[in-house]
Design a protein around this motif. Structure first.
Motif, PDB file in Angstrom:
ATOM      1  N   GLY A   1      43.769  38.640  27.926  1.00 30.61           N
ATOM      2  CA  GLY A   1      43.117  39.009  29.170  1.00 30.61           C
ATOM      3  C   GLY A   1      41.852  38.215  29.424  1.00 30.61           C
ATOM      4  N   GLY A   2      41.079  37.977  28.352  1.00 27.88           N
ATOM      5  CA  GLY A   2      39.871  37.172  28.506  1.00 27.88           C
ATOM      6  C   GLY A   2      40.185  35.766  28.973  1.00 27.88           C
ATOM      7  N   ALA A   3      41.248  35.170  28.416  1.00 25.88           N
ATOM      8  CA  ALA A   3      41.644  33.825  28.819  1.00 25.88           C
ATOM      9  C   ALA A   3      42.133  33.798  30.259  1.00 25.88           C
ATOM     10  CB  ALA A   3      42.723  33.290  27.884  1.00 25.88           C
ATOM     11  N   ALA A   4      42.925  34.814  30.638  1.00 25.86           N
ATOM     12  CA  ALA A   4      43.406  34.874  32.021  1.00 25.86           C
ATOM     13  C   ALA A   4      42.243  34.991  32.997  1.00 25.86           C
ATOM     14  CB  ALA A   4      44.372  36.040  32.184  1.00 25.86           C
ATOM     15  N   ALA A   5      41.296  35.892  32.704  1.00 30.32           N
ATOM     16  CA  ALA A   5      40.137  36.064  33.578  1.00 30.32           C
ATOM     17  C   ALA A   5      39.330  34.773  33.679  1.00 30.32           C
ATOM     18  CB  ALA A   5      39.272  37.209  33.060  1.00 30.32           C
ATOM     19  N   TYR A   6      39.181  34.093  32.572  1.00 27.92           N
ATOM     20  CA  TYR A   6      38.415  32.849  32.560  1.00 27.92           C
ATOM     21  C   TYR A   6      39.061  31.784  33.452  1.00 27.92           C
ATOM     22  CZ  TYR A   6      37.007  28.247  30.806  1.00 27.92           C
ATOM     23  OH  TYR A   6      36.596  26.929  30.711  1.00 27.92           O
ATOM     24  N   HIS A   7      40.343  31.536  33.255  1.00 27.29           N
ATOM     25  CA  HIS A   7      40.995  30.480  34.017  1.00 27.29           C
ATOM     26  C   HIS A   7      41.111  30.840  35.503  1.00 27.29           C
ATOM     27  CE1 HIS A   7      41.900  27.790  30.741  1.00 27.29           C
ATOM     28  NE2 HIS A   7      42.385  28.794  30.020  1.00 27.29           N
ATOM     29  N   LEU A   8      41.325  32.118  35.809  1.00 30.94           N
ATOM     30  CA  LEU A   8      41.411  32.531  37.211  1.00 30.94           C
ATOM     31  C   LEU A   8      40.056  32.413  37.908  1.00 30.94           C
ATOM     32  CD1 LEU A   8      43.713  35.626  36.669  1.00 30.94           C
ATOM     33  CD2 LEU A   8      44.304  33.614  38.040  1.00 30.94           C
ATOM     34  N   ALA A   9      38.994  32.865  37.237  1.00 26.88           N
ATOM     35  CA  ALA A   9      37.664  32.763  37.833  1.00 26.88           C
ATOM     36  C   ALA A   9      37.240  31.307  37.973  1.00 26.88           C
ATOM     37  CB  ALA A   9      36.651  33.533  36.979  1.00 26.88           C
ATOM     38  N   ARG A  10      37.590  30.503  37.000  1.00 30.76           N
ATOM     39  CA  ARG A  10      37.250  29.073  37.043  1.00 30.76           C
ATOM     40  C   ARG A  10      37.934  28.394  38.227  1.00 30.76           C
ATOM     41  NH1 ARG A  10      38.504  24.155  34.219  1.00 30.76           N
ATOM     42  NH2 ARG A  10      36.589  23.165  33.423  1.00 30.76           N
ATOM     43  N   ALA A  11      39.088  28.948  38.653  1.00 29.02           N
ATOM     44  CA  ALA A  11      39.807  28.399  39.802  1.00 29.02           C
ATOM     45  C   ALA A  11      39.247  28.914  41.135  1.00 29.02           C
ATOM     46  CB  ALA A  11      41.285  28.756  39.698  1.00 29.02           C
ATOM     47  N   GLY A  12      38.238  29.778  41.069  1.00 33.31           N
ATOM     48  CA  GLY A  12      37.595  30.238  42.287  1.00 33.31           C
ATOM     49  C   GLY A  12      38.095  31.557  42.830  1.00 33.31           C
ATOM     50  N   LEU A  13      38.959  32.271  42.091  1.00 37.66           N
ATOM     51  CA  LEU A  13      39.447  33.560  42.554  1.00 37.66           C
ATOM     52  C   LEU A  13      38.451  34.665  42.216  1.00 37.66           C
ATOM     53  CD1 LEU A  13      42.079  31.747  42.243  1.00 37.66           C
ATOM     54  CD2 LEU A  13      43.311  33.906  42.119  1.00 37.66           C
ATOM     55  N   ARG A  14      38.464  35.728  43.032  1.00 39.91           N
ATOM     56  CA  ARG A  14      37.624  36.902  42.769  1.00 39.91           C
ATOM     57  C   ARG A  14      38.348  37.761  41.728  1.00 39.91           C
ATOM     58  NH1 ARG A  14      37.639  40.008  47.657  1.00 39.91           N
ATOM     59  NH2 ARG A  14      39.599  38.901  48.039  1.00 39.91           N
ATOM     60  N   VAL A  15      37.762  37.851  40.542  1.00 45.29           N
ATOM     61  CA  VAL A  15      38.442  38.451  39.393  1.00 45.29           C
ATOM     62  C   VAL A  15      37.641  39.627  38.855  1.00 45.29           C
ATOM     63  CG1 VAL A  15      39.326  38.046  37.062  1.00 45.29           C
ATOM     64  CG2 VAL A  15      39.454  36.220  38.781  1.00 45.29           C
ATOM     65  N   ALA A  16      38.341  40.731  38.573  1.00 47.44           N
ATOM     66  CA  ALA A  16      37.754  41.859  37.847  1.00 47.44           C
ATOM     67  C   ALA A  16      38.483  42.004  36.519  1.00 47.44           C
ATOM     68  CB  ALA A  16      37.860  43.135  38.649  1.00 47.44           C
ATOM     69  N   LEU A  17      37.730  42.257  35.465  1.00 49.09           N
ATOM     70  CA  LEU A  17      38.288  42.452  34.125  1.00 49.09           C
ATOM     71  C   LEU A  17      37.971  43.867  33.679  1.00 49.09           C
ATOM     72  CD1 LEU A  17      39.652  41.255  31.585  1.00 49.09           C
ATOM     73  CD2 LEU A  17      37.388  40.457  30.862  1.00 49.09           C
ATOM     74  N   LEU A  18      39.006  44.578  33.239  1.00 50.61           N
ATOM     75  CA  LEU A  18      38.866  46.005  32.920  1.00 50.61           C
ATOM     76  C   LEU A  18      39.453  46.275  31.538  1.00 50.61           C
ATOM     77  CD1 LEU A  18      39.805  48.955  35.252  1.00 50.61           C
ATOM     78  CD2 LEU A  18      40.974  48.726  33.066  1.00 50.61           C
ATOM     79  N   ASP A  19      38.748  47.087  30.751  1.00 50.31           N
ATOM     80  CA  ASP A  19      39.259  47.539  29.455  1.00 50.31           C
ATOM     81  C   ASP A  19      38.618  48.883  29.136  1.00 50.31           C
ATOM     82  OD1 ASP A  19      40.599  45.939  26.758  1.00 50.31           O
ATOM     83  OD2 ASP A  19      39.494  47.801  26.416  1.00 50.31           O
ATOM     84  N   ARG A  20      39.385  49.794  28.578  1.00 51.47           N
ATOM     85  CA  ARG A  20      38.849  51.124  28.291  1.00 51.47           C
ATOM     86  C   ARG A  20      37.836  51.124  27.157  1.00 51.47           C
ATOM     87  NH1 ARG A  20      43.518  50.502  25.742  1.00 51.47           N
ATOM     88  NH2 ARG A  20      43.749  51.253  23.605  1.00 51.47           N
ATOM     89  N   SER A  21      37.874  50.092  26.291  1.00 56.24           N
ATOM     90  CA  SER A  21      37.032  50.103  25.095  1.00 56.24           C
ATOM     91  C   SER A  21      36.041  48.955  25.030  1.00 56.24           C
ATOM     92  CB  SER A  21      37.909  50.053  23.841  1.00 56.24           C
ATOM     93  OG  SER A  21      38.815  51.124  23.821  1.00 56.24           O
ATOM     94  N   GLY A  22      36.058  48.050  25.982  1.00 63.25           N
ATOM     95  CA  GLY A  22      35.158  46.914  25.947  1.00 63.25           C
ATOM     96  C   GLY A  22      35.867  45.643  25.497  1.00 63.25           C
ATOM     97  N   VAL A  23      35.110  44.577  25.373  1.00 63.61           N
ATOM     98  CA  VAL A  23      35.665  43.255  25.078  1.00 63.61           C
ATOM     99  C   VAL A  23      36.020  43.135  23.597  1.00 63.61           C
ATOM    100  CG1 VAL A  23      35.185  40.776  25.099  1.00 63.61           C
ATOM    101  CG2 VAL A  23      34.346  42.230  26.963  1.00 63.61           C
ATOM    102  N   ALA A  24      37.192  42.595  23.305  1.00 67.22           N
ATOM    103  CA  ALA A  24      37.639  42.313  21.932  1.00 67.22           C
ATOM    104  C   ALA A  24      37.559  43.545  21.040  1.00 67.22           C
ATOM    105  CB  ALA A  24      36.818  41.164  21.322  1.00 67.22           C
ATOM    106  N   ALA A  25      37.967  44.688  21.568  1.00 65.85           N
ATOM    107  CA  ALA A  25      37.826  45.937  20.827  1.00 65.85           C
ATOM    108  C   ALA A  25      39.021  46.255  19.940  1.00 65.85           C
ATOM    109  CB  ALA A  25      37.594  47.102  21.802  1.00 65.85           C
ATOM    110  N   GLU A  26      40.111  45.515  20.079  1.00 63.03           N
ATOM    111  CA  GLU A  26      41.301  45.848  19.305  1.00 63.03           C
ATOM    112  C   GLU A  26      41.777  44.642  18.489  1.00 63.03           C
ATOM    113  OE1 GLU A  26      42.422  48.726  18.748  1.00 63.03           O
ATOM    114  OE2 GLU A  26      41.417  49.937  20.268  1.00 63.03           O
ATOM    115  N   ALA A  27      43.017  44.217  18.666  1.00 65.57           N
ATOM    116  CA  ALA A  27      43.599  43.173  17.816  1.00 65.57           C
ATOM    117  C   ALA A  27      42.808  41.871  17.855  1.00 65.57           C
ATOM    118  CB  ALA A  27      45.045  42.900  18.230  1.00 65.57           C
ATOM    119  N   SER A  28      42.154  41.600  18.972  1.00 60.00           N
ATOM    120  CA  SER A  28      41.441  40.324  19.104  1.00 60.00           C
ATOM    121  C   SER A  28      40.182  40.239  18.265  1.00 60.00           C
ATOM    122  CB  SER A  28      41.107  40.066  20.581  1.00 60.00           C
ATOM    123  OG  SER A  28      42.285  39.900  21.327  1.00 60.00           O
TER     124      SER A  28
END
Length: 418
Positions: A17-44
């Motif tokens: 999800g972090g990579a998707a948000a990064y590449h989409l925002a870098r392309a100029g799209l309006r991006v929201a990133l959502l997670d119930r526990s915060g960034v890199a809170a699980e397997a990552s």
């Protein structure tokens, strides 16, 4: 109060999800990133971070789609590292130590050598090392080593750090990281997905990207009772060598692996356990990991034990991730089920989704048909119409961890940057 509106909302702030948000925002799209526990809170923030597609993706079959995805991931890291460091001014988390694939008996050595020529068609820098040279290069290995394949380009990454850096870079590019909140369901307007409903209210978006890891099956028509993505527990061990450092990532086939990190520690892994959503580190798991050290690198037996932990790999039931648009749910995109290979395939998956969403072809000449999102059914179980969302009154959470509480933001902060 009018619902916030975006071009894309990404659900899940792990490596994918972090990579998707990064590449989409870098392309100029309006991006929201959502997670119930915060960034890199699980397997990552739990994986060893091996960048070894030849080890993890069935390298005995050169037509294996997961191998090809992993090799594309290796190529993608070359550009991603330079981009992130240029845009953030920070280390991207990569450890450029080569990988050794050792053999500890004659049969294993012969199998490795016989498959080397085919692998060199993909990675010509691979070469065979005889036993004496292996022991000279890596004296911590067991003296019974019979030889090894040397892979100079397959290193490892501090995956939690990289995930947090991807999100940081996404924010610098204009993305918005929403406060921790659970997703309740997909918003529909007629036959098209138009956003999602979170526990804080509706969020409208032209596209929704699911990067929800081991909890993804709740979105699938089969639900959690017939999960198409399930959690596979992996316990790991971190050692602190007192003498010479480990000079290579060591992948010893079914025995296990050892991964030297930038801070001098060595990660030892990993168990594979079907235990639901339990992330408890156990005595049995520790014994199994210590056996890896004893058999593969007894030179590390005097190393100090720093910590043990466990993570949940998001494994698909057919072994392949789900990547791309869901034809039966226009506006919905899947990026889930990467299993053991999230470190090597996660960033490139985020890039793939970003490219496809913008109407571009799959990068790296990849054939994405094996990863078709709806090959095992539709992803539209949690449907909420826009009119229903308009009457929203904080419904009970539908998107919960099945049997254990998710990692809290405090725990994520305690772990810190690897």
């Amino acid at each position: 109060m009018q619902a916030p509106s975006y071009d894309v909302v990404v659900v899940g702030a792990g490596i994918v999800g972090g990579a998707a948000a990064y590449h989409l925002a870098r392309a100029g799209l309006r991006v929201a990133l959502l997670d119930r526990s915060g960034v890199a809170a699980e397997a990552s923030d739990a994986g060893a971070g091996m960048l070894t597609p030849l080890a993890e993706a069935g390298a005995d079959d050169l037509h294996d789609p997961l191998l090809r995805l992993g090799l594309a991931g290796l190529r993608h890291y070359e550009r991603l590292e330079e981009q992130l460091q240029s845009e953030t001014g920070m280390w991207a988390g990569l450890v450029h130590l080569p990988t050794l694939y050792p053999a500890f008996d004659d049969k294993s050595a012969e199998q490795l050598r016989s498959g080397l020529a085919a692998l060199q068609s993909w990675r010509p820098e691979l070469r065979w090392l005889e036993a004496d040279e292996v022991r000279r290069r890596e004296p911590l290995l067991a003296p019974t080593v019979r030889g090894a394949i040397l892979s100079p380009a397959e290193g490892n990454v501090a995956i939690g750090h990289l995930t947090r850096l991807l999100v940081r870079a996404a924010l610098l590019a204009g993305a918005e990281l929403l406060p921790p909140q659970s997703a309740q369901g997909l918003l529909w307007d007629g036959q098209r997905v138009r956003g999602l409903l979170s526990e804080r209210g509706p969020i409208e978006a032209a596209h929704v990207v699911l990067a929800t890891g081991a909890w993804s099956s709740i979105w699938h028509e089969r639900g959690e009772q017939e999960a198409v993505v399930y959690p596979l527990k992996g316990q790991l061990l971190a050692l602190r060598p007192s003498g010479q450092p480990l000079r290579h990532t060591i992948y010893a086939g079914p025995l296990g692996y050892l991964v030297p990190k930038a801070d001098g520690s060595v990660f030892v892994g990993a168990t594979s356990e079907r235990r639901g959503f339990d992330k408890t580190a156990t005595a049995g798991g520790l014994a199994q990991l210590l056996a890896v050290v004893r058999q593969v690198a007894p030179g590390l037996e005097e190393a100090a034990v720093e910590r043990t932990w466990a993570g949940l790999r998001p494994v698909s039931i057919d072994g392949l991730p789900f990547i791309g648009p869901a034809p039966g749910s226009p506006g919905l995109w899947l990026a889930v089920g990467h299993g053991r290979v999230g470190a090597i395939t996660g960033p490139v998956t985020g890039f793939i989704v970003a490219e496809l969403l913008q109407g571009r072809p799959a990068p790296y000449d990849l054939d994405l048909r094996p990863f078709a999102p709806e090959r095992l059914g539709a992803w539209s179980r949690l449907r909420i119409t826009l009119s229903e969302a308009g009457a929203w009154r904080q419904p009970p959470g539908l998107f919960r961890q099945a049997s254990a509480e998710s990692a809290s933001a405090a725990e994520d902060q305690r772990r810190g940057t690897p």
